[in-house]
Design an enzyme around this catalytic site. Structure first.
Site, PDB file in Angstrom:
ATOM      1  CE1 TYR A  81     -13.428   3.077  -8.398  1.00 15.49           C
ATOM      2  CE2 TYR A  81     -15.802   2.758  -8.567  1.00 15.49           C
ATOM      3  CZ  TYR A  81     -14.568   2.327  -8.135  1.00 15.49           C
ATOM      4  OH  TYR A  81     -14.453   1.162  -7.441  1.00 15.49           O
ATOM      5  CE  LYS A 135     -11.951  -0.001  -9.654  1.00 20.93           C
ATOM      6  NZ  LYS A 135     -10.796  -0.714  -9.086  1.00 20.93           N
ATOM      7  CG  ASP A 143      -2.174   0.873   0.982  1.00 19.95           C
ATOM      8  OD1 ASP A 143      -3.244   0.292   0.724  1.00 19.95           O
ATOM      9  OD2 ASP A 143      -2.073   2.122   1.006  1.00 19.95           O
ATOM     10  NE  ARG A 185     -25.820   2.023  -4.988  1.00 17.46           N
ATOM     11  CZ  ARG A 185     -24.647   1.496  -5.360  1.00 17.46           C
ATOM     12  NH1 ARG A 185     -24.587   0.683  -6.392  1.00 17.46           N
ATOM     13  NH2 ARG A 185     -23.545   1.794  -4.716  1.00 17.46           N
ATOM     14  CG  ASP A 238       3.023   6.130  -5.722  1.00 21.81           C
ATOM     15  OD1 ASP A 238       2.045   5.672  -6.343  1.00 21.81           O
ATOM     16  OD2 ASP A 238       3.364   7.328  -5.747  1.00 21.81           O
ATOM     17  CB  SER A 266     -12.184   2.785  -3.611  1.00 23.02           C
ATOM     18  OG  SER A 266     -12.427   3.675  -2.553  1.00 23.02           O
ATOM     19  N   GLY A 299      -5.657  -2.175  -5.258  1.00 25.14           N
ATOM     20  CA  GLY A 299      -5.162  -0.798  -5.068  1.00 25.14           C
ATOM     21  C   GLY A 299      -5.759   0.175  -6.062  1.00 25.14           C
ATOM     22  N   GLY A 300      -5.933   1.410  -5.628  1.00 21.97           N
ATOM     23  CA  GLY A 300      -6.450   2.438  -6.523  1.00 21.97           C
ATOM     24  C   GLY A 300      -7.367   3.375  -5.773  1.00 21.97           C
TER      25      GLY A 300
HETATM   26  C1  15L Z   1     -17.359   0.672  -5.429  1.00 26.17           C
HETATM   27  O1  15L Z   1     -16.874   0.365  -6.500  1.00 26.17           O
HETATM   28  C2  15L Z   1     -16.562   1.346  -4.382  1.00 26.17           C
HETATM   29  O2  15L Z   1     -15.207   0.946  -4.409  1.00 26.17           O
HETATM   30  C3  15L Z   1     -17.132   1.189  -3.002  1.00 26.17           C
HETATM   31  O3  15L Z   1     -16.491   2.118  -2.152  1.00 26.17           O
HETATM   32  C4  15L Z   1     -18.637   1.395  -2.995  1.00 26.17           C
HETATM   33  O4  15L Z   1     -18.938   2.725  -3.340  1.00 26.17           O
HETATM   34  C5  15L Z   1     -19.270   0.433  -3.975  1.00 26.17           C
HETATM   35  O5  15L Z   1     -18.708   0.554  -5.238  1.00 26.17           O
HETATM   36  C6  15L Z   1     -20.784   0.605  -4.090  1.00 26.17           C
HETATM   37  O6  15L Z   1     -21.296   0.697  -5.206  1.00 26.17           O
HETATM   38  O7  15L Z   1     -21.441   0.584  -3.055  1.00 26.17           O
END
Ligand code: 15L
Length: 270
Positions: free
Chosen positions: A132, A136, A31, A170, A47, A71, A68-69
């Site tokens: 984000y 991915k 990390d 959700r 890093d 999120s 890692g990344g």
């Molecule tokens: C994700 O991809 C995130 O990394 C996590 O922190 C949450 O936000 C999750 O999705 C989510 O959709 O609840």
């Protein structure tokens, strides 16, 4: 015993995973932040946006679990550094160090613009709900390239939300319990026939939006179902904004930034 590198090891998902996988694999943690290791683990501060660091941590391991990344949704510069440059460095360093197997934590947000009344499987076209989510999708595309071009064994987990309990309505559809996470990750590490696979990282939730038959084909038998928490959660749920309520990605489909859980806990901003 296999040596497995976990990147992003100071994060929440890794903390659940380490507990579940202790004693099964030799865990090498890495990390950007300093962190405490426990018995049987090693730690290298690194890093991953710097290639020499990526090369150092991936040397001599049997498999990589790349968590890692950055999120959540946030500023593009931050996402670019952590999830585009960092993710590329991990795949490329793995290739140079001849690490064959890589598990990548992609996200439900790679397909977050599917509607909640749709059930989707691993073959649907991508529909990211945020920058984000796009980052991915980039990792998924890298995985595809490195599998086809370099023969790497790539296991992409579109993770829902890892938590001991589902957090809200959700998350009843995308909850991923720590022990189901550990089961799916173990399949990703040990299954002999992985070439390139996309699976959903979710428990066996009755309210799931996913047809996770690809994971089941590989032997995944989730033990948990969010339904046992449904009554309690739905009783607390307040009516939400109607637009995000239509989509699987929730607020990611409308906001420019989501609070970063790592920064809130005092962890380093990436
Ligand atoms: C994700 O991809 C995130 O990394 C996590 O922190 C949450 O936000 C999750 O999705 C989510 O959709 O609840």
């Amino acid at each position: 015993m296999k040596t497995v590198l976990i990147t992003g090891a100071a994060g929440d998902v890794a903390s659940y995973l380490r507990r579940e996988l202790a004693g099964k694999y030799k865990l090498r943690l890495s990390d950007k932040r300093k962190m405490q290791k426990t018995k049987g683990e090693t730690f290298i501060q690194a890093d991953i946006s710097k290639m020499p660091d990526a090369l150092k941590i991936t040397k001599g391991v049997d498999a990589i679990v790349h968590l890692g990344g950055y999120s959540v949704e946030g500023p593009w510069e931050t996402i670019h550094k952590a999830n585009i440059v960092g993710c590329y460095n991990i795949f490329e360093a793995a290739r140079r160090n001849k690490v064959k197997r890589i598990l990548f934590a992609t996200s439900n947000h790679a397909v977050g613009f599917y509607r909640r009344d749709q059930k989707i499987d691993h073959r649907v076209y991508i529909k990211p709900d945020s920058r984000y989510g796009v980052s991915k999708v980039f990792g998924e595309a890298l995985g595809s390239l490195y599998a086809d071009k370099y023969g790497m064994e790539v296991f992409l987990m579109r993770i829902g939300n890892v938590n001991p309990k589902p957090l809200d309505k959700r998350r009843l559809s995308i909850w991923f319990s720590p022990r189901d996470l550990a089961q799916l990750v173990s399949i990703g590490i040990d299954h002999p026939d992985i070439k390139f696979e996309i699976v959903y990282g979710v428990s066996g939730n009755r309210r799931s939006w996913y047809d996770n038959s690809n994971a089941e084909r590989l032997g995944y038998k989730p033990q948990d179902d969010s339904e046992s928490y449904a009554q309690e959660i739905l009783a607390k749920e307040k009516p939400g904004d109607p637009r995000p309520e239509q989509y699987q990605g929730g607020i990611f489909v409308v906001v420019e930034e989501v609070a970063n859980p790592a920064a809130e806990r005092g962890g380093a901003k990436r």
